[in-house]
Design a protein around this motif. Sequence first.
Motif, PDB file in Angstrom:
ATOM      1  N   ILE A  80       6.930  43.646  -8.822  1.00  0.00           N
ATOM      2  CA  ILE A  80       7.717  42.490  -8.895  1.00  0.00           C
ATOM      3  C   ILE A  80       9.217  43.286  -8.968  1.00  0.00           C
ATOM      4  CG2 ILE A  80       8.270  40.414 -10.115  1.00  0.00           C
ATOM      5  CD1 ILE A  80       5.685  40.527 -11.728  1.00  0.00           C
ATOM      6  N   GLU A  81       9.978  42.620  -8.081  1.00  0.00           N
ATOM      7  CA  GLU A  81      11.341  43.388  -7.743  1.00  0.00           C
ATOM      8  C   GLU A  81      12.305  42.054  -7.554  1.00  0.00           C
ATOM      9  OE1 GLU A  81      11.862  46.040  -4.329  1.00  0.00           O
ATOM     10  OE2 GLU A  81      13.546  46.809  -5.171  1.00  0.00           O
ATOM     11  N   ASP A  82      13.255  42.210  -8.338  1.00  0.00           N
ATOM     12  CA  ASP A  82      14.291  41.464  -8.271  1.00  0.00           C
ATOM     13  C   ASP A  82      15.814  41.918  -8.098  1.00  0.00           C
ATOM     14  OD1 ASP A  82      12.078  39.569  -9.463  1.00  0.00           O
ATOM     15  OD2 ASP A  82      13.673  38.194  -8.590  1.00  0.00           O
ATOM     16  N   ASP A  83      16.890  41.290  -7.561  1.00  0.00           N
ATOM     17  CA  ASP A  83      17.942  41.896  -7.483  1.00  0.00           C
ATOM     18  C   ASP A  83      18.935  41.231  -8.509  1.00  0.00           C
ATOM     19  OD1 ASP A  83      16.968  42.952  -5.191  1.00  0.00           O
ATOM     20  OD2 ASP A  83      17.759  41.551  -3.605  1.00  0.00           O
ATOM     21  N   ILE A  84      19.339  42.127  -9.379  1.00  0.00           N
ATOM     22  CA  ILE A  84      20.173  41.506 -10.439  1.00  0.00           C
ATOM     23  C   ILE A  84      21.470  41.836 -10.569  1.00  0.00           C
ATOM     24  CG2 ILE A  84      20.116  41.564 -13.175  1.00  0.00           C
ATOM     25  CD1 ILE A  84      17.579  40.383 -11.771  1.00  0.00           C
ATOM     26  N   LEU A  85      22.389  41.218 -10.467  1.00  0.00           N
ATOM     27  CA  LEU A  85      24.102  41.422 -10.614  1.00  0.00           C
ATOM     28  C   LEU A  85      24.513  41.387 -11.927  1.00  0.00           C
ATOM     29  CD1 LEU A  85      26.629  41.424  -9.035  1.00  0.00           C
ATOM     30  CD2 LEU A  85      26.772  38.945  -9.690  1.00  0.00           C
ATOM     31  N   VAL A  86      25.177  42.512 -12.526  1.00  0.00           N
ATOM     32  CA  VAL A  86      25.830  42.570 -13.738  1.00  0.00           C
ATOM     33  C   VAL A  86      26.788  41.542 -13.874  1.00  0.00           C
ATOM     34  CG1 VAL A  86      26.661  44.026 -15.597  1.00  0.00           C
ATOM     35  CG2 VAL A  86      25.137  44.957 -13.846  1.00  0.00           C
ATOM     36  N   ASN A  90      20.207  36.577 -11.653  1.00  0.00           N
ATOM     37  CA  ASN A  90      19.239  37.011 -10.943  1.00  0.00           C
ATOM     38  C   ASN A  90      19.462  36.525  -9.791  1.00  0.00           C
ATOM     39  OD1 ASN A  90      16.958  37.746  -9.574  1.00  0.00           O
ATOM     40  ND2 ASN A  90      15.389  37.151 -11.077  1.00  0.00           N
ATOM     41  N   LEU A  91      19.967  37.409  -8.592  1.00  0.00           N
ATOM     42  CA  LEU A  91      20.263  36.697  -7.271  1.00  0.00           C
ATOM     43  C   LEU A  91      18.871  36.107  -6.640  1.00  0.00           C
ATOM     44  CD1 LEU A  91      22.904  39.557  -5.887  1.00  0.00           C
ATOM     45  CD2 LEU A  91      23.249  37.292  -7.217  1.00  0.00           C
ATOM     46  N   SER A  92      17.895  36.752  -6.998  1.00  0.00           N
ATOM     47  CA  SER A  92      16.399  36.236  -6.225  1.00  0.00           C
ATOM     48  C   SER A  92      15.716  35.509  -6.983  1.00  0.00           C
ATOM     49  CB  SER A  92      15.771  37.455  -6.018  1.00  0.00           C
ATOM     50  OG  SER A  92      15.838  38.580  -6.962  1.00  0.00           O
ATOM     51  N   ALA A  93      16.336  34.616  -7.946  1.00  0.00           N
ATOM     52  CA  ALA A  93      15.757  33.607  -8.876  1.00  0.00           C
ATOM     53  C   ALA A  93      15.224  32.258  -7.926  1.00  0.00           C
ATOM     54  CB  ALA A  93      16.697  32.815  -9.916  1.00  0.00           C
ATOM     55  N   GLY A  94      15.450  32.525  -6.539  1.00  0.00           N
ATOM     56  CA  GLY A  94      14.913  31.478  -5.809  1.00  0.00           C
ATOM     57  C   GLY A  94      13.344  31.536  -5.636  1.00  0.00           C
ATOM     58  N   LEU A  95      12.968  32.909  -5.824  1.00  0.00           N
ATOM     59  CA  LEU A  95      11.473  33.090  -5.696  1.00  0.00           C
ATOM     60  C   LEU A  95      10.855  33.151  -7.126  1.00  0.00           C
ATOM     61  CD1 LEU A  95      11.271  35.931  -2.934  1.00  0.00           C
ATOM     62  CD2 LEU A  95      10.535  33.519  -2.850  1.00  0.00           C
ATOM     63  N   PRO A  96       9.809  32.503  -7.371  1.00  0.00           N
ATOM     64  CA  PRO A  96       9.091  32.287  -8.631  1.00  0.00           C
ATOM     65  C   PRO A  96       8.283  33.692  -8.939  1.00  0.00           C
ATOM     66  CG  PRO A  96       7.837  31.024  -7.171  1.00  0.00           C
ATOM     67  CD  PRO A  96       8.933  31.555  -6.156  1.00  0.00           C
ATOM     68  N   ARG A  97       8.575  33.967 -10.147  1.00  0.00           N
ATOM     69  CA  ARG A  97       7.887  35.525 -10.691  1.00  0.00           C
ATOM     70  C   ARG A  97       6.535  35.098 -11.479  1.00  0.00           C
ATOM     71  NH1 ARG A  97      10.923  38.091 -14.035  1.00  0.00           N
ATOM     72  NH2 ARG A  97      12.409  36.293 -14.615  1.00  0.00           N
ATOM     73  N   ARG A  98       6.573  34.289 -12.309  1.00  0.00           N
ATOM     74  CA  ARG A  98       5.515  33.882 -13.289  1.00  0.00           C
ATOM     75  C   ARG A  98       4.199  33.817 -12.655  1.00  0.00           C
ATOM     76  NH1 ARG A  98       6.971  29.647 -17.910  1.00  0.00           N
ATOM     77  NH2 ARG A  98       5.168  28.851 -16.811  1.00  0.00           N
ATOM     78  N   SER A  99       3.253  34.169 -13.144  1.00  0.00           N
ATOM     79  CA  SER A  99       1.797  34.119 -12.362  1.00  0.00           C
ATOM     80  C   SER A  99       1.357  32.483 -11.777  1.00  0.00           C
ATOM     81  CB  SER A  99       0.639  34.892 -12.841  1.00  0.00           C
ATOM     82  OG  SER A  99       0.610  34.442 -14.084  1.00  0.00           O
ATOM     83  N   ASP A 100       1.880  31.754 -12.942  1.00  0.00           N
ATOM     84  CA  ASP A 100       1.263  30.090 -12.597  1.00  0.00           C
ATOM     85  C   ASP A 100       2.298  29.747 -11.778  1.00  0.00           C
ATOM     86  OD1 ASP A 100       3.227  30.600 -14.679  1.00  0.00           O
ATOM     87  OD2 ASP A 100       2.659  28.789 -15.641  1.00  0.00           O
ATOM     88  N   GLU A 101       3.695  29.983 -11.859  1.00  0.00           N
ATOM     89  CA  GLU A 101       4.547  29.494 -10.973  1.00  0.00           C
ATOM     90  C   GLU A 101       4.512  30.176  -9.567  1.00  0.00           C
ATOM     91  OE1 GLU A 101       7.893  28.604 -14.333  1.00  0.00           O
ATOM     92  OE2 GLU A 101       8.277  30.463 -12.888  1.00  0.00           O
ATOM     93  N   VAL A 102       4.037  31.234  -9.325  1.00  0.00           N
ATOM     94  CA  VAL A 102       3.785  31.806  -8.097  1.00  0.00           C
ATOM     95  C   VAL A 102       2.467  31.044  -7.401  1.00  0.00           C
ATOM     96  CG1 VAL A 102       2.893  33.731  -6.843  1.00  0.00           C
ATOM     97  CG2 VAL A 102       4.750  34.007  -8.542  1.00  0.00           C
ATOM     98  N   GLU A 103       1.615  30.743  -8.171  1.00  0.00           N
ATOM     99  CA  GLU A 103       0.521  29.996  -7.464  1.00  0.00           C
ATOM    100  C   GLU A 103       0.888  28.556  -7.128  1.00  0.00           C
ATOM    101  OE1 GLU A 103      -3.327  31.991 -10.146  1.00  0.00           O
ATOM    102  OE2 GLU A 103      -2.234  30.307 -11.101  1.00  0.00           O
TER     103      GLU A 103
END
Length: 493
Positions: free
Chosen positions: A458-464, A471-484
């Motif tokens: 699982i890879e996201d693009d994180i701005l300090v 998290n610049l890529s928060a537009g894509l879900p990451r938690r397994s139930d949210e992905v489903e």
Amino acid sequence: MAEELTPETPETAEKPVKQRKNGLYPGVSDELAENMRSGWADTELHGLEPIAQAAHTAARRAALSARFPGERLVIPAGNLKTRSNDTEYVFRASTEYAYLTGDQTQDGVLVLEPRAGLESTEAGGHDATIYLLPRSNRENGEFWLDGQGELWVGRRHSLGEAEQLLGIPAKDVRGLAAALADATGPVRNVRGHDAAVEAALTDKVTAERDEELRVHLSEARAVKDAFEIGELQKAVDSTVRGFEDVVKILDKAEATSERYIEGTFFLRARVEGNDIGYGSICAAGPHATTLHWVRNDGDVRRGDLLLLDAGVETHTLYTADVTRTLPIDGRYSEIQRKIYDAVYESQEAGIAAVRPGAKYRDFHDASQHVLAEKLVAWGLLEGPVEKVLELGLQRRWTLHGTGHMLGLDVHDCAAARREAYVDGTLEPGMCLTVEPGLYFQADDLTVPEEYRGIGVRIEDDILVTEDGNRNLSAGLPRRSDEVEAWMAGLKQA
Ligand code: GLY
Ligand code: MN
Ligand code: MN
């Protein structure tokens, strides 16, 4: 102080071009040549607005100037590379050139020339000139007879237009190599992009001094300016749409191969951006355990996972780098979920460690700690966890570092010194990936059979940011139930 650089337009530019490179037109009658010379409208453009990043590229050039006072600095865009005969690979300007100019033209060269009268210790004393190929000559037939003539490859900007757009004085590049060869004074060049420039400078530069220039430009890119952060967000937003596209066509991929996924993402990258920022990894089933699986010629099967690692590169060449590991049939199996949730937990710990003032290594250590705990808890490694980490035993299945800087290059700032990067400290404006994974090879006899052939990243693009991270890529879900749930919603749409 370097002697003034005075390139002249070479004589060859005035000579008639003989024939097109591929020899399709071996002979041209005088009458036809005469005919082709005239009857063309003046299409020069005036009053052009500067490109959006012009103020930012000027600030970057000023920082470079201050670092190398009194020295001539040569930063080439690079040249076309032959694929076969008279066809070329797609051109992508060098990162250093794009960063300092905002331009992407093949054969272009940026030269920072030390100003006359300044002592070599004085900072900020350079004049920038961009050397470019001018519009094709119509007098000598170049525009229609040469393989790189504008009639074949399209209109390019005139030098005057380039000056307006880039905010940098522009000159004809064809005299540059000879002028560089004749010039005196200290000079540095970014190597690896332009063989003609390197040949002209071969007796004047050293590898060590040139490397210092490359290292400086790599480190200068670590903290992104406002324009760059906007571009990275654009890259990520397009990438999110590309991932959505892929979920919608998984049935077509099942009927064909991983290539359908690669092509679908590429379509989004080409329509909304310049390209993909790196070869898309479209890894179904056990291919997910191959870190850089870019052959993408395998089957896509229900019940397996798809590890999709892909990023859109914007028109200004900033790239995203995002990975999701998706259940092809929309639901994780028990063992898939167990491994996925462990990687998710590891990524959460990694992201939480990204904040200004933290050591760069902290997010890697935090992520690895969670993965080592899981591997011990599952009985794959014997504890204690601290001993496992000390010996690095978890690495049989975690395989790679947990992230890297992101920007114009997917692995950005790669030439930076250790103390400025892996041994350094995070600052607001840095952008990095957090991308832990677990990979159980199909032929790994040290794990129970049910683990074999499963790879999860699982890879996201994180701005300090000033107070933590975004998290610049928060537009894509990451938690397994949210992905489903996300996949189910897209498949219904
Ligand atoms: N896609 C290459 C990487 O994740 O670093
Ligand atoms: Mn990646
Ligand atoms: Mn990455």
